[in-house]
Design a protein around this motif. Sequence first.
Motif, short mmCIF file in Angstrom:
data_model
loop_
_atom_site.label_atom_id
_atom_site.label_comp_id
_atom_site.label_asym_id
_atom_site.label_seq_id
_atom_site.Cartn_x
_atom_site.Cartn_y
_atom_site.Cartn_z
N ASP A 170 0.82 -1.21 0.00
CA ASP A 170 0.00 0.00 0.00
C ASP A 170 0.86 1.27 0.00
OD1 ASP A 170 -2.31 1.39 -0.14
OD2 ASP A 170 -2.92 1.10 1.93
N ASP A 171 1.78 1.32 -0.97
CA ASP A 171 2.75 2.41 -1.02
C ASP A 171 2.35 3.51 -1.99
OD1 ASP A 171 5.09 3.45 0.02
OD2 ASP A 171 6.37 2.58 -1.52
N GLY A 172 1.11 3.47 -2.43
CA GLY A 172 0.64 4.48 -3.36
C GLY A 172 0.74 4.00 -4.79
N GLU A 173 -0.23 4.39 -5.60
CA GLU A 173 -0.28 3.93 -6.99
C GLU A 173 0.93 4.36 -7.80
OE1 GLU A 173 -2.44 1.87 -8.61
OE2 GLU A 173 -3.02 1.47 -6.55
N GLU A 174 1.47 5.54 -7.51
CA GLU A 174 2.58 6.04 -8.31
C GLU A 174 3.85 5.20 -8.11
OE1 GLU A 174 2.72 8.03 -4.31
OE2 GLU A 174 1.17 7.55 -5.79
N LYS A 175 3.95 4.44 -7.01
CA LYS A 175 5.14 3.63 -6.74
C LYS A 175 4.91 2.14 -7.01
CE LYS A 175 7.12 6.70 -3.23
NZ LYS A 175 7.63 6.78 -1.83
N PHE A 176 3.69 1.78 -7.37
CA PHE A 176 3.37 0.35 -7.50
C PHE A 176 4.26 -0.35 -8.52
CE2 PHE A 176 1.07 -3.22 -9.34
CZ PHE A 176 0.72 -3.93 -8.19
N ALA A 177 4.39 0.21 -9.72
CA ALA A 177 5.17 -0.43 -10.78
C ALA A 177 6.63 -0.59 -10.37
CB ALA A 177 5.06 0.37 -12.07
N GLU A 178 7.20 0.42 -9.75
CA GLU A 178 8.60 0.36 -9.33
C GLU A 178 8.80 -0.68 -8.23
OE1 GLU A 178 12.74 1.39 -8.96
OE2 GLU A 178 11.23 1.28 -10.53
N ASN A 179 7.86 -0.74 -7.30
CA ASN A 179 7.97 -1.72 -6.22
C ASN A 179 7.83 -3.14 -6.76
OD1 ASN A 179 8.35 0.25 -4.29
ND2 ASN A 179 6.19 0.40 -3.77
N MET A 180 6.98 -3.33 -7.76
CA MET A 180 6.84 -4.64 -8.37
C MET A 180 8.11 -5.04 -9.12
SD MET A 180 3.96 -5.76 -7.35
CE MET A 180 4.39 -4.83 -5.85
N ARG A 181 8.74 -4.06 -9.76
CA ARG A 181 10.00 -4.33 -10.45
C ARG A 181 11.06 -4.79 -9.46
NH1 ARG A 181 14.82 -2.34 -11.33
NH2 ARG A 181 14.48 -0.52 -9.98
N LYS A 195 6.63 -21.14 -10.32
CA LYS A 195 5.57 -21.77 -9.54
C LYS A 195 5.48 -21.17 -8.15
CE LYS A 195 3.99 -26.27 -7.83
NZ LYS A 195 4.28 -27.73 -7.77
N SER A 196 6.62 -20.88 -7.55
CA SER A 196 6.64 -20.27 -6.22
C SER A 196 6.19 -18.81 -6.27
CB SER A 196 8.04 -20.37 -5.61
OG SER A 196 8.37 -21.71 -5.32
N LYS A 197 6.49 -18.12 -7.37
CA LYS A 197 6.03 -16.74 -7.51
C LYS A 197 4.51 -16.67 -7.42
CE LYS A 197 9.85 -15.07 -10.43
NZ LYS A 197 10.20 -14.50 -11.75
N GLU A 198 3.84 -17.66 -7.97
CA GLU A 198 2.38 -17.70 -7.91
C GLU A 198 1.88 -17.80 -6.48
OE1 GLU A 198 -0.35 -17.70 -9.82
OE2 GLU A 198 0.62 -17.33 -11.75
N LEU A 199 2.69 -18.38 -5.61
CA LEU A 199 2.28 -18.60 -4.22
C LEU A 199 2.71 -17.47 -3.30
CD1 LEU A 199 3.35 -22.35 -3.90
CD2 LEU A 199 1.05 -21.47 -4.34
N ARG A 251 -3.33 -8.92 -8.72
CA ARG A 251 -2.66 -7.79 -9.39
C ARG A 251 -1.15 -7.85 -9.14
NH1 ARG A 251 -2.74 -1.65 -7.47
NH2 ARG A 251 -2.00 -0.62 -9.36
N ILE A 252 -0.75 -8.17 -7.91
CA ILE A 252 0.68 -8.24 -7.59
C ILE A 252 1.33 -9.42 -8.31
CG2 ILE A 252 2.33 -8.63 -5.73
CD1 ILE A 252 0.39 -7.15 -3.85
N ILE A 253 0.68 -10.57 -8.29
CA ILE A 253 1.23 -11.76 -8.95
C ILE A 253 1.42 -11.51 -10.44
CG2 ILE A 253 0.77 -14.15 -9.58
CD1 ILE A 253 1.65 -13.73 -6.68
N ASN A 254 0.46 -10.89 -11.08
CA ASN A 254 0.58 -10.59 -12.50
C ASN A 254 1.75 -9.65 -12.79
OD1 ASN A 254 -1.65 -12.18 -13.15
ND2 ASN A 254 -3.08 -10.47 -13.09
N ALA A 255 2.05 -8.78 -11.85
CA ALA A 255 3.10 -7.78 -12.06
C ALA A 255 4.50 -8.34 -11.85
CB ALA A 255 2.89 -6.60 -11.11
N ILE A 256 4.64 -9.46 -11.13
CA ILE A 256 6.00 -9.97 -10.82
C ILE A 256 6.36 -11.21 -11.64
CG2 ILE A 256 5.90 -9.06 -8.48
CD1 ILE A 256 5.38 -11.89 -7.47
N LYS A 257 5.43 -11.70 -12.46
CA LYS A 257 5.71 -12.90 -13.25
C LYS A 257 6.61 -12.58 -14.45
CE LYS A 257 2.27 -15.67 -14.00
NZ LYS A 257 0.90 -16.16 -14.32
#
Length: 257
Positions: A170-181, A195-199, A251-257
């Motif tokens: 919950d770090d704000g929408e403007e930082k979401f993409a960078e945090n996922m990276r 497989k573990s990323k999904e979990l 949303r997070i899982i989709n961003a880190i795959k």
Amino acid sequence: MKEEQNIELTGGRIGKISKVKDRVCRPANPWTPTVHHFLKFLNDNGADFVPIPYGIEEDKEFVSFILGDVYNDPLPKIFTEDFMIISAAKLLSRFHKLSELYIENIDKNSTWMLSPVHPIEVICHGDFAPYNTVIVDEKATAIIDFDTIHPGSKIWDVSYAIYRWVSFIDDGEEKFAENMRKTKLFLDTYEMIDKSKELLINVLIDRLQSLVNFMKSEALAGNMDFQKNIDDGHLQKYIDDIDYLKKNERRIINAIK
């Protein structure tokens, strides 16, 4: 020359941890013999990034002091840099590869602060965070404070490590993409399988819930360190973060795959 006196080491337990010459003096607990047995195993197998256990005397344990810097909140800006996240992920991976070898050495008399979690793949550090990591030349080079070690899975330990090293809650929408990276950078550096990323988020929710339950039970039992953490708002933060993760898991899982 005047003999060196005890030097208090600041951190999570004020007034309870000190440096005596080249050794750290810490409160001993029922699980401390297991911790020392584990640390000796790591050192015997070439680990130069963990303390050397020197023994237990009454209610005190003694381990080697590791040179370097240890930071607590507020963290310096270097902790947001890619090179720091990469060094942390590499250090945790090294630790897990050695701790995996210890599984066969676990006996029925082992005592853990935190309960084992299945599937058992490694010995989890349990609190791999900046405040338990020694920094040298802007790299994570060693790990300290092994009270929370327990048998568990790699993703159990990695999920909590990312929670501490990458501020994606919950770090704000403007930082979401960078945090996922940065989350993906940690996972890929560690060489976590897809497989573990999904979990990841589901496991992190369970990990945080176990922490909430543990803090409550310890506070009810009269542990004032945990009661202070609750009073300072840590418990409510974990509860809020669990709620955020549940709402944003896909949303997070989709961003880190």
